[in-house]
Scaffold this motif. Structure first.
Motif, short mmCIF file in Angstrom:
data_model
loop_
_atom_site.label_atom_id
_atom_site.label_comp_id
_atom_site.label_asym_id
_atom_site.label_seq_id
_atom_site.Cartn_x
_atom_site.Cartn_y
_atom_site.Cartn_z
N PHE A 1 68.05 24.71 112.28
CA PHE A 1 69.35 24.96 111.66
C PHE A 1 70.36 23.89 112.07
CE2 PHE A 1 73.62 26.83 112.03
CZ PHE A 1 73.86 27.11 110.69
N ALA A 2 70.36 23.52 113.36
CA ALA A 2 71.28 22.49 113.83
C ALA A 2 71.04 21.17 113.11
CB ALA A 2 71.11 22.30 115.34
N ALA A 3 69.78 20.84 112.86
CA ALA A 3 69.46 19.61 112.13
C ALA A 3 69.96 19.68 110.69
CB ALA A 3 67.96 19.35 112.17
N ALA A 4 69.84 20.87 110.08
CA ALA A 4 70.32 21.04 108.71
C ALA A 4 71.84 20.90 108.65
CB ALA A 4 69.89 22.41 108.17
N VAL A 5 72.53 21.41 109.66
CA VAL A 5 73.98 21.28 109.74
C VAL A 5 74.38 19.81 109.82
CG1 VAL A 5 75.98 21.67 111.25
CG2 VAL A 5 74.43 23.56 110.72
N THR A 6 73.66 19.06 110.64
CA THR A 6 73.96 17.63 110.79
C THR A 6 73.68 16.87 109.50
OG1 THR A 6 73.43 17.73 113.15
CG2 THR A 6 73.43 15.54 112.10
N TYR A 7 72.54 17.14 108.86
CA TYR A 7 72.18 16.45 107.63
C TYR A 7 73.21 16.69 106.54
CZ TYR A 7 69.92 15.58 103.16
OH TYR A 7 69.66 15.15 101.87
N GLY B 1 94.07 7.12 104.89
CA GLY B 1 93.43 8.23 104.17
C GLY B 1 93.02 9.34 105.11
N GLU B 2 92.86 10.53 104.59
CA GLU B 2 92.50 11.69 105.37
C GLU B 2 91.14 12.22 104.90
OE1 GLU B 2 93.98 13.12 107.95
OE2 GLU B 2 95.64 11.69 107.97
N PHE B 3 90.40 12.77 105.87
CA PHE B 3 89.12 13.39 105.56
C PHE B 3 89.38 14.68 104.79
CE2 PHE B 3 85.55 16.14 106.65
CZ PHE B 3 84.47 15.31 106.39
N LYS B 4 88.76 14.84 103.64
CA LYS B 4 88.97 16.04 102.83
C LYS B 4 88.06 17.16 103.32
CE LYS B 4 90.48 13.61 98.66
NZ LYS B 4 90.25 13.37 97.21
N ILE B 5 88.68 18.21 103.81
CA ILE B 5 87.94 19.32 104.42
C ILE B 5 87.45 20.28 103.35
CG2 ILE B 5 88.07 21.25 106.02
CD1 ILE B 5 90.35 19.72 107.43
N ASN B 6 86.16 20.58 103.41
CA ASN B 6 85.56 21.60 102.56
C ASN B 6 85.37 22.85 103.41
OD1 ASN B 6 83.52 23.27 101.32
ND2 ASN B 6 82.97 21.55 100.00
N LEU B 7 86.14 23.90 103.13
CA LEU B 7 86.11 25.10 103.96
C LEU B 7 84.74 25.76 103.99
CD1 LEU B 7 89.57 26.76 103.19
CD2 LEU B 7 88.84 25.64 105.30
N ALA B 8 84.04 25.72 102.87
CA ALA B 8 82.70 26.32 102.83
C ALA B 8 81.77 25.59 103.79
CB ALA B 8 82.15 26.27 101.41
N LYS B 9 81.85 24.26 103.82
CA LYS B 9 81.02 23.50 104.76
C LYS B 9 81.48 23.68 106.20
CE LYS B 9 79.34 19.85 101.67
NZ LYS B 9 79.17 18.40 101.49
N ALA B 10 82.79 23.78 106.39
CA ALA B 10 83.32 23.93 107.75
C ALA B 10 82.86 25.23 108.39
CB ALA B 10 84.84 23.85 107.72
N THR B 11 82.65 26.26 107.59
CA THR B 11 82.23 27.56 108.14
C THR B 11 80.72 27.68 108.26
OG1 THR B 11 82.28 28.52 105.91
CG2 THR B 11 84.27 28.74 107.25
N ALA B 12 79.95 26.76 107.67
CA ALA B 12 78.49 26.87 107.67
C ALA B 12 77.88 26.94 109.06
CB ALA B 12 77.88 25.71 106.87
N PRO B 13 78.33 26.12 110.05
CA PRO B 13 77.71 26.22 111.39
C PRO B 13 77.89 27.59 112.05
CG PRO B 13 78.93 24.16 111.17
CD PRO B 13 79.29 25.02 109.98
N LEU B 14 78.84 28.38 111.55
CA LEU B 14 79.12 29.68 112.16
C LEU B 14 78.36 30.83 111.51
CD1 LEU B 14 83.01 29.28 112.30
CD2 LEU B 14 81.35 28.62 114.03
N VAL B 15 77.70 30.57 110.39
CA VAL B 15 77.06 31.65 109.64
C VAL B 15 76.05 32.45 110.45
CG1 VAL B 15 75.48 32.10 107.70
CG2 VAL B 15 77.50 30.67 107.35
N PRO B 16 75.09 31.82 111.16
CA PRO B 16 74.12 32.63 111.92
C PRO B 16 74.78 33.53 112.96
CG PRO B 16 73.35 30.37 111.72
CD PRO B 16 74.77 30.38 111.24
#
Length: 424
Positions: A69-75, A222-237
């Motif tokens: 899962f950690a590898a998938a988060v990084t990818y 420029g600023e990094f555009k934050i995707n909230l869905a992606k930002a919460t993905a590491p917390l799902v498990p």
């Protein structure tokens, strides 16, 4: 003292020296354990112990799934979105940014677990922000490096939690909920003391212009555009496991299932080719087996060798004489070894497999003793100038790892004593 005990002590000293000299910890621990088994007259037990560790059903599936899962988060770069989300509100709080950076890194480490991965991900974003906000480069690097301590111990996919909880026959989420107060309190002590050291002794909130010039010139537009869905993905498990513990029958949602559902969530929201995402997941599983499980196997053989040659029974007899001996042995032993080697893993696994299962025989709770050892190893690694995470943040900030270690050692030692006093 028998000749076997004396020889085993020499073997252990040689193993520590080899690890300090950068010999592979897995090879070193296995060879040391195999030699002790041979001297004890049970050479084949080392190989039996190796095979037993390879197929341990309580450790291999959840740890490999968590690493996948950690590898998938990084990818999928979800970790970058999480860090950017946390960094946004912390840009303008002055000297408190040192504590805030350390605490935020601790939170990220809960989700990412890998100290080196957390240091690289958070450091790349936070260290330039902290420096441009008026923190000296060494202080910014120390804050992020220090924040990699112990956060993973609050993640149900952490290998140490899984093993220690199993020793006490306790569900892993129950183990974490029972002990979270110790982990968080120890982290806060370490963070507060380290922040005070950096502000009042090293004056890290008062940088010179020359220290900031290089980083100011490197600031990107420029600023990094934050995707909230992606930002919460590491917390799902973690969210799934917490909800499952509260609302579902026990055992209906385990670590493996939650990690797989987390990968499914990433596949849905990342819009990346599923073939590549799944490849990264299984590659992460394999990497987890090679690194984490491999170390557990080798440490198991090492612990078995100490058991067969008689060192563990002798040590347990010593621990029975005094609760203080057990308390300080379980804290300073792993701490010092982690400082010397730059990794707390070998010390934690060796101690927890050799001594912690016998904690009840000298009047201690195996869960408490095992967690104290894990905390001590994590603190020692954070204070080490040769730890991978410290070297990473030093490189980002362009400072010496020794400068970071100077800022960390006092806070980590104070936190170590604090943990030993409140937990045992």
């Amino acid at each position: 003292m028998s000749w076997q005990i004396l020889v085993s002590i020499l073997i252990i000293c040689a193993a520590i020296y080899a690890i300090v000299k950068k010999c592979d910890a897995r090879l070193t621990l296995f060879l040391a354990g195999a030699i002790m088994c041979l001297l004890a007259g049970s050479p084949m037990d080392a190989f039996k112990g190796f095979v037993k560790g390879m197929v341990n059903p309580n450790l291999v599936p959840p740890i490999c799934a968590a690493m996948g899962f950690a590898a998938a988060v990084t990818y999928s770069k979800c970790d970058q979105h999480l860090v950017a989300l946390l960094a946004t509100p912390l840009r303008k709080i002055g000297g408190l940014l040192i504590f805030a950076g350390m605490f935020t890194t601790f939170l990220v480490n809960i989700a990412i677990m890998s100290a080196a991965g957390t240091a690289a991900t958070v450091g790349a974003t936070f260290i330039p922000i902290m420096i441009r906000a008026g923190i000296r480069p060494a202080g910014a690097a120390a804050a992020i490096g220090g924040g990699t301590m112990m956060g993973l111990l609050l993640n149900p996919g952490c290998a140490h939690d899984i093993y220690i909880a199993k020793l006490g026959n306790t569900p892993v989420m129950e183990f974490i909920s029972n002990n979270a107060i110790y982990i968080v309190a120890t982290m806060l002590v370490a963070a507060i003391v380290s922040t005070l050291v950096m502000i009042f002794f090293f004056k890290d909130n008062k940088p010179e212009a020359a220290e900031l010039a290089e980083f100011v010139s490197e600031e990107k537009e420029g600023e990094f555009k934050i995707n909230l869905a992606k930002a919460t993905a590491p917390l799902v498990p973690m969210v799934l496991l917490i909800c499952g513990t509260l609302w579902l029958p026990k055992g209906s949602l385990d670590v493996v299932a939650s990690m797989l559902l987390g990968v499914a969530y990433i596949a849905i929201i990342s819009f990346r080719h599923p073939n590549e995402l799944i490849k990264s997941f299984f590659k992460g599983m394999g990497s987890g087996y090679a690194s984490v499980i491999g170390l557990i196997i080798a440490a198991g053989v090492f612990a078995l060798g100490m058991q067969k040659i008689g060192l563990v029974p002798a040590f347990i007899d010593l621990l029975k004489e005094s609760n203080d001996i057990a308390r300080w042995g379980a804290s300073f032993g792993p701490f010092l070894l982690a400082v010397l080697t730059g990794s707390g893993e070998a010390a934690i696994w060796a101690f927890n497999q050799a001594v912690t299962p016998h904690a009840a025989s000298f009047g201690m709770n195996p869960e408490t003793l095992g967690l104290l050892c894990a905390i001590a190893g994590q603190l020692g690694r954070t204070a080490s100038p040769i730890a991978g995470c410290i070297i990473i943040v030093a490189g980002i900030a362009k400072v010496s790892p020794v400068e970071i270690s100077k800022r960390m050692c006092v806070g980590m030692l104070v936190a170590l004593v604090f943990a030993a006093l409140i937990m045992v």
